[in-house]
Design a protein around this motif. Structure first.
Motif, mmCIF file in Angstrom:
data_model
loop_
_atom_site.group_PDB
_atom_site.id
_atom_site.type_symbol
_atom_site.label_atom_id
_atom_site.label_comp_id
_atom_site.label_asym_id
_atom_site.label_seq_id
_atom_site.Cartn_x
_atom_site.Cartn_y
_atom_site.Cartn_z
ATOM 1 N N GLU A 207 0.820 -1.206 0.000
ATOM 2 C CA GLU A 207 0.000 0.000 0.000
ATOM 3 C C GLU A 207 0.854 1.255 0.000
ATOM 4 N N ALA A 208 1.894 1.261 0.803
ATOM 5 C CA ALA A 208 2.759 2.441 0.856
ATOM 6 C C ALA A 208 3.462 2.666 -0.477
ATOM 7 N N ALA A 209 3.932 1.585 -1.096
ATOM 8 C CA ALA A 209 4.620 1.706 -2.375
ATOM 9 C C ALA A 209 3.670 2.183 -3.461
ATOM 10 N N LEU A 210 2.440 1.680 -3.447
ATOM 11 C CA LEU A 210 1.462 2.105 -4.443
ATOM 12 C C LEU A 210 1.098 3.565 -4.244
ATOM 13 N N SER A 211 0.929 3.986 -3.003
ATOM 14 C CA SER A 211 0.601 5.385 -2.725
ATOM 15 C C SER A 211 1.704 6.318 -3.193
ATOM 16 N N ALA A 212 2.948 5.891 -3.042
ATOM 17 C CA ALA A 212 4.076 6.723 -3.457
ATOM 18 C C ALA A 212 4.198 6.791 -4.975
ATOM 19 N N ALA A 213 3.801 5.718 -5.662
ATOM 20 C CA ALA A 213 3.982 5.653 -7.109
ATOM 21 C C ALA A 213 2.806 6.212 -7.890
ATOM 22 N N ALA A 214 1.601 6.069 -7.363
ATOM 23 C CA ALA A 214 0.399 6.449 -8.099
ATOM 24 C C ALA A 214 -0.007 7.875 -7.774
ATOM 25 N N GLY A 215 -0.703 8.487 -8.696
ATOM 26 C CA GLY A 215 -1.253 9.807 -8.457
ATOM 27 C C GLY A 215 -2.494 9.696 -7.590
ATOM 28 N N PRO A 216 -3.148 10.814 -7.293
ATOM 29 C CA PRO A 216 -4.359 10.768 -6.479
ATOM 30 C C PRO A 216 -5.445 9.969 -7.186
ATOM 31 N N PRO A 217 -6.310 9.319 -6.419
ATOM 32 C CA PRO A 217 -7.377 8.530 -7.043
ATOM 33 C C PRO A 217 -8.210 9.381 -7.982
ATOM 34 N N ARG A 218 -8.574 8.795 -9.091
ATOM 35 C CA ARG A 218 -9.437 9.492 -10.053
ATOM 36 C C ARG A 218 -10.715 8.701 -10.212
ATOM 37 N N VAL A 219 -11.729 9.349 -10.685
ATOM 38 C CA VAL A 219 -13.005 8.673 -10.877
ATOM 39 C C VAL A 219 -12.839 7.647 -11.983
ATOM 40 N N ALA A 220 -13.094 6.399 -11.629
ATOM 41 C CA ALA A 220 -12.902 5.330 -12.614
ATOM 42 C C ALA A 220 -13.940 5.399 -13.704
ATOM 43 N N GLU A 221 -13.506 5.106 -14.940
ATOM 44 C CA GLU A 221 -14.448 5.025 -16.046
ATOM 45 C C GLU A 221 -15.344 3.824 -15.841
ATOM 46 N N THR A 222 -16.543 3.914 -16.347
ATOM 47 C CA THR A 222 -17.460 2.791 -16.226
ATOM 48 C C THR A 222 -16.985 1.665 -17.130
ATOM 49 N N THR A 223 -16.646 0.557 -16.520
ATOM 50 C CA THR A 223 -16.176 -0.613 -17.270
ATOM 51 C C THR A 223 -17.193 -1.725 -17.132
ATOM 52 N N GLN A 224 -17.949 -1.935 -18.173
ATOM 53 C CA GLN A 224 -18.955 -2.991 -18.142
ATOM 54 C C GLN A 224 -18.310 -4.313 -18.485
#
Length: 228
Positions: A207-224
């Protein structure tokens, strides 16, 4: 079809199926080795019989032709191929997901010519797939512009990304490390550059590594969920 990725540089390396680092890749490598060994033994037997026939003509005349046909043409191939088939089915069973397994779900969005990975809370990384080691990860490969193929050779097999479809593959890294990934389906002039890295972290550090690497959460596109 399994392609042995030895090449001129040897059988090791970050893209070699013969240097597995996960259960699915290990099963694939074992299957490839056993199939190759079985084919080599059959070829050796045929070569020995041929050499004996050339060295001592008429050596097999004491054996009736019918016996050669039954034992050499029916019994031997049937026993050998059945044994290889049973082994292949048993090995392939280990590649299938099993209910109740703890897993992480990540979406892979291939685009000409990059990989975008989206995690459950909407965070995204580009060209680097972060995953926890020693834990099953379901990668949902979402088809987009053209046909691509997701492949991390040391962790699992490959799965196509087909426009209008979502295909899922389960991968797992036995230990923390960096594992090379590629698009294994020609997708245009930038295909050879469409590589990514699977970066496995210790579960407590994920979790810490992902938080450091990824940008802030964005609204996910609708994936059907689309037909496979």
């Amino acid at each position: 079809m399994i392609v042995l990725s030895c090449g001129l540089s040897g059988c090791a390396g970050n893209l070699s199926i013969l240097d597995p680092a996960g259960p699915a890749a290990a099963a694939t490598a074992t299957l490839a080795i056993v199939m190759f060994a079985g084919a080599a033994l059959i070829l050796a037997l045929v070569c020995v019989l041929f050499a004996l026939a050339m060295w001592r003509p008429g050596i097999g005349e004491a054996v009736p032709p019918k016996r050669w046909l039954v034992w050499g043409g029916l019994v031997f191939p049937s026993v050998t191929l059945t044994a290889l088939l049973v082994f292949a089915l048993g090995t392939g069973e280990r590649l299938l997901p099993h209910p109740g397994e703890t897993r992480t779900v990540v979406e892979a969005h291939p685009e000409q010519w990059r990989w975008r990975f989206r995690y459950g809370d909407g965070r995204e990384t580009l060209d680097v797939l972060h995953l926890p080691a020693a834990r099953a990860v379901d990668v949902r490969v979402v088809g987009g512009d053209v046909i691509h193929s997701f492949w991390v050779p040391r962790l699992a097999g490959k799965v196509d990304a087909i426009p209008g479809h979502v295909n899922t593959i389960r991968i797992q890294a036995d230990r923390p490390g960096r594992y090379g990934g590629v698009c294994s389906e020609f997708c245009g002039t930038g295909h050879t550059l469409m590589r990514f890295e699977a970066l496995a972290h210790a579960p407590e550090d994920f979790e810490a590594a992902l938080s450091a690497a990824a940008g802030p959460p964005r609204v996910a596109e609708t994936t059907q969920e689309m037909p496979r």
